[in-house]
Write an enzyme that holds these catalytic residues in place. Sequence first.
Site, PDB file in Angstrom:
ATOM      1  N   ASP A   8       0.867  -1.180   0.000  1.00 31.92           N
ATOM      2  CA  ASP A   8       0.000   0.000   0.000  1.00 31.92           C
ATOM      3  C   ASP A   8       0.908   1.236   0.000  1.00 31.92           C
ATOM      4  O   ASP A   8       2.142   1.116  -0.122  1.00 31.92           O
ATOM      5  CB  ASP A   8      -0.998  -0.033   1.173  1.00 31.92           C
ATOM      6  CG  ASP A   8      -0.327   0.159   2.533  1.00 31.92           C
ATOM      7  OD1 ASP A   8       0.929   0.205   2.600  1.00 31.92           O
ATOM      8  OD2 ASP A   8      -1.053   0.251   3.539  1.00 31.92           O
ATOM      9  N   CYS A  67       3.178  -3.307   4.022  1.00 26.23           N
ATOM     10  CA  CYS A  67       2.292  -2.189   4.368  1.00 26.23           C
ATOM     11  C   CYS A  67       2.887  -1.555   5.626  1.00 26.23           C
ATOM     12  O   CYS A  67       4.044  -1.815   5.955  1.00 26.23           O
ATOM     13  CB  CYS A  67       0.836  -2.630   4.539  1.00 26.23           C
ATOM     14  SG  CYS A  67       0.473  -3.706   5.935  1.00 26.23           S
ATOM     15  N   GLY A  68       2.131  -0.722   6.321  1.00 24.24           N
ATOM     16  CA  GLY A  68       2.709  -0.044   7.481  1.00 24.24           C
ATOM     17  C   GLY A  68       3.201  -1.024   8.525  1.00 24.24           C
ATOM     18  O   GLY A  68       4.326  -0.935   9.018  1.00 24.24           O
ATOM     19  N   THR A  69       2.350  -1.967   8.882  1.00 23.88           N
ATOM     20  CA  THR A  69       2.704  -2.968   9.892  1.00 23.88           C
ATOM     21  C   THR A  69       3.059  -4.328   9.292  1.00 23.88           C
ATOM     22  O   THR A  69       3.627  -5.178   9.979  1.00 23.88           O
ATOM     23  CB  THR A  69       1.512  -3.214  10.832  1.00 23.88           C
ATOM     24  OG1 THR A  69       0.399  -3.626  10.021  1.00 23.88           O
ATOM     25  CG2 THR A  69       1.145  -1.971  11.619  1.00 23.88           C
ATOM     26  N   GLY A  70       2.656  -4.559   8.056  1.00 22.23           N
ATOM     27  CA  GLY A  70       2.773  -5.889   7.446  1.00 22.23           C
ATOM     28  C   GLY A  70       1.564  -6.762   7.758  1.00 22.23           C
ATOM     29  O   GLY A  70       1.426  -7.848   7.194  1.00 22.23           O
ATOM     30  N   GLY A  72      -2.116  -5.955   7.809  1.00 24.92           N
ATOM     31  CA  GLY A  72      -3.317  -5.904   6.975  1.00 24.92           C
ATOM     32  C   GLY A  72      -3.117  -6.574   5.631  1.00 24.92           C
ATOM     33  O   GLY A  72      -3.979  -7.326   5.157  1.00 24.92           O
ATOM     34  N   HIS A 100       8.892 -24.890   8.221  1.00 24.11           N
ATOM     35  CA  HIS A 100       7.837 -25.646   8.908  1.00 24.11           C
ATOM     36  C   HIS A 100       6.439 -25.433   8.326  1.00 24.11           C
ATOM     37  O   HIS A 100       5.618 -26.343   8.356  1.00 24.11           O
ATOM     38  CB  HIS A 100       7.798 -25.273  10.393  1.00 24.11           C
ATOM     39  CG  HIS A 100       8.983 -25.794  11.155  1.00 24.11           C
ATOM     40  ND1 HIS A 100       9.087 -25.703  12.525  1.00 24.11           N
ATOM     41  CD2 HIS A 100      10.130 -26.411  10.737  1.00 24.11           C
ATOM     42  CE1 HIS A 100      10.228 -26.240  12.925  1.00 24.11           C
ATOM     43  NE2 HIS A 100      10.888 -26.666  11.855  1.00 24.11           N
ATOM     44  N   ASN A 101       6.152 -24.223   7.855  1.00 26.59           N
ATOM     45  CA  ASN A 101       4.779 -23.894   7.434  1.00 26.59           C
ATOM     46  C   ASN A 101       4.615 -23.776   5.917  1.00 26.59           C
ATOM     47  O   ASN A 101       3.519 -23.526   5.441  1.00 26.59           O
ATOM     48  CB  ASN A 101       4.308 -22.586   8.089  1.00 26.59           C
ATOM     49  CG  ASN A 101       4.541 -22.575   9.587  1.00 26.59           C
ATOM     50  OD1 ASN A 101       5.388 -21.819  10.082  1.00 26.59           O
ATOM     51  ND2 ASN A 101       3.853 -23.419  10.321  1.00 26.59           N
ATOM     52  N   HIS A 135       5.816 -31.852   9.163  1.00 25.63           N
ATOM     53  CA  HIS A 135       5.292 -30.516   8.852  1.00 25.63           C
ATOM     54  C   HIS A 135       4.324 -30.566   7.667  1.00 25.63           C
ATOM     55  O   HIS A 135       3.379 -29.783   7.607  1.00 25.63           O
ATOM     56  CB  HIS A 135       6.442 -29.554   8.558  1.00 25.63           C
ATOM     57  CG  HIS A 135       7.424 -29.464   9.680  1.00 25.63           C
ATOM     58  ND1 HIS A 135       7.076 -28.982  10.920  1.00 25.63           N
ATOM     59  CD2 HIS A 135       8.730 -29.830   9.758  1.00 25.63           C
ATOM     60  CE1 HIS A 135       8.134 -29.038  11.721  1.00 25.63           C
ATOM     61  NE2 HIS A 135       9.143 -29.553  11.036  1.00 25.63           N
TER      62      HIS A 135
HETATM   63  C1  RB5 Z   1      -2.044   2.483   6.614  1.00 29.70           C
HETATM   64  O1  RB5 Z   1      -2.024   3.675   7.324  1.00 29.70           O
HETATM   65  C2  RB5 Z   1      -1.840   1.298   7.535  1.00 29.70           C
HETATM   66  O2  RB5 Z   1      -2.997   1.100   8.288  1.00 29.70           O
HETATM   67  C3  RB5 Z   1      -1.491   0.063   6.739  1.00 29.70           C
HETATM   68  O3  RB5 Z   1      -0.344   0.300   6.009  1.00 29.70           O
HETATM   69  C4  RB5 Z   1      -1.197  -1.192   7.533  1.00 29.70           C
HETATM   70  O4  RB5 Z   1      -0.342  -0.942   8.599  1.00 29.70           O
HETATM   71  C5  RB5 Z   1      -2.374  -1.989   7.934  1.00 29.70           C
HETATM   72  O5  RB5 Z   1      -2.275  -3.120   8.441  1.00 29.70           O
END
Ligand code: RB5
Length: 156
Positions: A8, A67-70, A72, A100-101, A135
């Site tokens: 994203d 993404c920001g956190t990986g 979503g 393993h996965n 596995h």
């Molecule tokens: C976008 O701001 C953020 O929510 C998205 O990149 C991600 O972290 C979602 O899981």
Amino acid sequence: MKVGFGSDHAGIELKLTLMEHLKERGYECVDYGNYDPDNRDDDYPVPGRKVGEAVSRGEVDRGVLVCGTGLGISLAANKVPGVRACCCSEPCTASLSVRHNNCNIISVGARIVGREEAKMIIDSFFDAKFEGGRHARRVDMLTQIEKDYGKENETL
Ligand code: RB5
């Protein structure tokens, strides 16, 4: 090996860094978007799904998502049958996710891990091989869950 990439807006810069890194290691890389860091409407479910479908259809062998956190974007990819996507913040889990996965997609958080750490995480993922054996039985059980829920309107 052919690798599909997706991100994203929050992950575009790190995605491009990781693409260059894997190209230097000899991998063929395909970018499924997004492309514009200023477009806040480029939400993570779209590239997560695109790369998930590309892996599931066999267009690419594996996927890398950012993404920001990986989180979503891996959740989106995991909705596609045949996808086993993991979100990793350090190399050990990235390696075990394959060994393993039998994970076929890795995601990282651009706001969580630094650029060099992300490269190490990706390297651990791509250097690992599925170990099979006990596995494989467990991974088959994951596939069975997908099959069970594919039988809409039957017994579930
Ligand atoms: C976008 O701001 C953020 O929510 C998205 O990149 C991600 O972290 C979602 O899981």
